[in-house]
Design a protein around this motif. Structure first.
Motif, PDB file in Angstrom:
ATOM      1  N   GLY A  44       0.775  -1.229   0.000  1.00 24.72           N
ATOM      2  CA  GLY A  44       0.000   0.000   0.000  1.00 24.72           C
ATOM      3  C   GLY A  44       0.809   1.284   0.000  1.00 24.72           C
ATOM      4  O   GLY A  44       0.230   2.371   0.054  1.00 24.72           O
ATOM      5  N   ASP A  45       2.135   1.205  -0.047  1.00 26.48           N
ATOM      6  CA  ASP A  45       2.947   2.419  -0.099  1.00 26.48           C
ATOM      7  C   ASP A  45       2.600   3.206  -1.363  1.00 26.48           C
ATOM      8  O   ASP A  45       2.517   2.640  -2.448  1.00 26.48           O
ATOM      9  N   GLN A  46       2.397   4.519  -1.200  1.00 26.83           N
ATOM     10  CA  GLN A  46       2.127   5.403  -2.328  1.00 26.83           C
ATOM     11  C   GLN A  46       2.872   6.701  -2.115  1.00 26.83           C
ATOM     12  O   GLN A  46       2.924   7.202  -0.987  1.00 26.83           O
ATOM     13  N   LEU A  47       3.445   7.244  -3.179  1.00 31.35           N
ATOM     14  CA  LEU A  47       4.113   8.525  -3.046  1.00 31.35           C
ATOM     15  C   LEU A  47       4.205   9.232  -4.380  1.00 31.35           C
ATOM     16  O   LEU A  47       4.033   8.628  -5.431  1.00 31.35           O
ATOM     17  N   THR A  48       4.460  10.525  -4.276  1.00 32.11           N
ATOM     18  CA  THR A  48       4.747  11.352  -5.436  1.00 32.11           C
ATOM     19  C   THR A  48       6.085  12.026  -5.162  1.00 32.11           C
ATOM     20  O   THR A  48       6.308  12.550  -4.069  1.00 32.11           O
ATOM     21  N   VAL A  49       6.970  11.964  -6.144  1.00 26.78           N
ATOM     22  CA  VAL A  49       8.279  12.612  -6.056  1.00 26.78           C
ATOM     23  C   VAL A  49       8.235  13.850  -6.942  1.00 26.78           C
ATOM     24  O   VAL A  49       7.767  13.791  -8.080  1.00 26.78           O
ATOM     25  N   TYR A  50       8.717  14.958  -6.392  1.00 21.68           N
ATOM     26  CA  TYR A  50       8.777  16.234  -7.112  1.00 21.68           C
ATOM     27  C   TYR A  50      10.234  16.656  -7.265  1.00 21.68           C
ATOM     28  O   TYR A  50      11.017  16.532  -6.318  1.00 21.68           O
ATOM     29  N   LEU A  51      10.567  17.191  -8.434  1.00 16.41           N
ATOM     30  CA  LEU A  51      11.918  17.665  -8.687  1.00 16.41           C
ATOM     31  C   LEU A  51      11.886  19.045  -9.337  1.00 16.41           C
ATOM     32  O   LEU A  51      11.000  19.344 -10.136  1.00 16.41           O
ATOM     33  N   GLN A  52      12.874  19.835  -9.019  1.00 18.06           N
ATOM     34  CA  GLN A  52      13.146  21.088  -9.712  1.00 18.06           C
ATOM     35  C   GLN A  52      14.512  20.901 -10.361  1.00 18.06           C
ATOM     36  O   GLN A  52      15.533  20.817  -9.667  1.00 18.06           O
ATOM     37  N   VAL A  53      14.506  20.721 -11.682  1.00 17.10           N
ATOM     38  CA  VAL A  53      15.720  20.433 -12.431  1.00 17.10           C
ATOM     39  C   VAL A  53      15.956  21.548 -13.430  1.00 17.10           C
ATOM     40  O   VAL A  53      15.039  21.954 -14.152  1.00 17.10           O
ATOM     41  N   SER A  54      17.191  22.063 -13.447  1.00 21.84           N
ATOM     42  CA  SER A  54      17.581  23.010 -14.489  1.00 21.84           C
ATOM     43  C   SER A  54      19.086  22.907 -14.689  1.00 21.84           C
ATOM     44  O   SER A  54      19.824  22.554 -13.756  1.00 21.84           O
ATOM     45  N   ASP A  55      19.491  23.188 -15.903  1.00 21.01           N
ATOM     46  CA  ASP A  55      20.909  23.139 -16.273  1.00 21.01           C
ATOM     47  C   ASP A  55      21.555  21.806 -15.894  1.00 21.01           C
ATOM     48  O   ASP A  55      22.721  21.757 -15.496  1.00 21.01           O
ATOM     49  N   GLY A  56      20.776  20.721 -15.988  1.00 21.92           N
ATOM     50  CA  GLY A  56      21.318  19.391 -15.718  1.00 21.92           C
ATOM     51  C   GLY A  56      21.566  19.086 -14.251  1.00 21.92           C
ATOM     52  O   GLY A  56      22.250  18.120 -13.924  1.00 21.92           O
ATOM     53  N   ILE A  57      20.988  19.892 -13.342  1.00 22.33           N
ATOM     54  CA  ILE A  57      21.191  19.724 -11.895  1.00 22.33           C
ATOM     55  C   ILE A  57      19.835  19.568 -11.211  1.00 22.33           C
ATOM     56  O   ILE A  57      18.891  20.296 -11.530  1.00 22.33           O
ATOM     57  N   VAL A  58      19.753  18.662 -10.243  1.00 25.19           N
ATOM     58  CA  VAL A  58      18.565  18.559  -9.403  1.00 25.19           C
ATOM     59  C   VAL A  58      18.739  19.599  -8.293  1.00 25.19           C
ATOM     60  O   VAL A  58      19.515  19.411  -7.369  1.00 25.19           O
ATOM     61  N   HIS A  59      18.047  20.710  -8.432  1.00 24.12           N
ATOM     62  CA  HIS A  59      18.182  21.802  -7.464  1.00 24.12           C
ATOM     63  C   HIS A  59      17.333  21.582  -6.219  1.00 24.12           C
ATOM     64  O   HIS A  59      17.697  22.032  -5.136  1.00 24.12           O
ATOM     65  N   ASP A  60      16.196  20.914  -6.377  1.00 26.53           N
ATOM     66  CA  ASP A  60      15.341  20.649  -5.234  1.00 26.53           C
ATOM     67  C   ASP A  60      14.611  19.339  -5.474  1.00 26.53           C
ATOM     68  O   ASP A  60      14.359  18.947  -6.624  1.00 26.53           O
ATOM     69  N   ALA A  61      14.281  18.661  -4.371  1.00 24.35           N
ATOM     70  CA  ALA A  61      13.563  17.395  -4.426  1.00 24.35           C
ATOM     71  C   ALA A  61      12.686  17.290  -3.196  1.00 24.35           C
ATOM     72  O   ALA A  61      13.082  17.698  -2.104  1.00 24.35           O
TER      73      ALA A  61
END
Length: 154
Positions: A44-61
């Motif tokens: 029953g595990d459920q999740l959503t992953v969010y990313l802020q990606v620019s210039d080839g870098i994961v700036h936020d997760a």
């Protein structure tokens, strides 16, 4: 098993408990330019992953969802581990982490410094729990590659 192994196991368990009780980066991300959903139908595990990606870098997760302690801790540790890293490094970490948890017991797994992620290495002793620990990572992979379908660990 010796005292050192017992102390290490306790430390790793504390890392997992801490990240489950107070997950880092647990929040929706309105400005995300990549996201994906994940679901483990067995537990029953459920999740959503969010990313802020620019210039080839994961700036936020970040992530939101519900799941067992291992699933939540893995997502929390993952978001901390990938922030500020180039996409190629994040993909390599995904592959290495997956290999670490799915390697046969008599295989050492990838040789790299996993930092706090090493706390989840003991999960490989419990095959049913490997799916809990890898769900966030498969979901991350879908977010990185633009895969529209829900990530599963089956």
């Amino acid at each position: 098993m010796n005292d050192k192994d017992d102390m290490l196991r306790e430390l790793y368990q504390e890392v997992i408990f801490d990240h489950n009780r107070s997950p880092r980066n647990y929040r929706p991300m309105p400005g995300a330019n990549r996201h994906a959903d994940g679901h483990n139908p067995l537990c029953g595990d459920q999740l959503t992953v969010y990313l802020q990606v620019s210039d080839g870098i994961v700036h936020d997760a970040s992530f939101v969802g519900q799941g067992c302690a291992i699933s939540t801790a893995s997502a929390s540790l993952m978001t901390e581990a990938i922030k500020g890293r180039p996409l190629a490094e994040v993909e390599a970490l995904f592959r290495d982490f997956h290999a670490l948890l799915t390697a046969a017991r008599d295989e050492p797994g990838p040789q790299r410094d996993f930092g706090k992620l090493a706390a989840l290495a003991g999960v490989r002793e419990f095959p049913a729990r490997v799916k809990c620990a890898t769900l966030a990572w498969h979901t991350l992979h879908n977010a990185l590659t633009g895969e529209a379908s829900t990530a599963h660990t089956e």
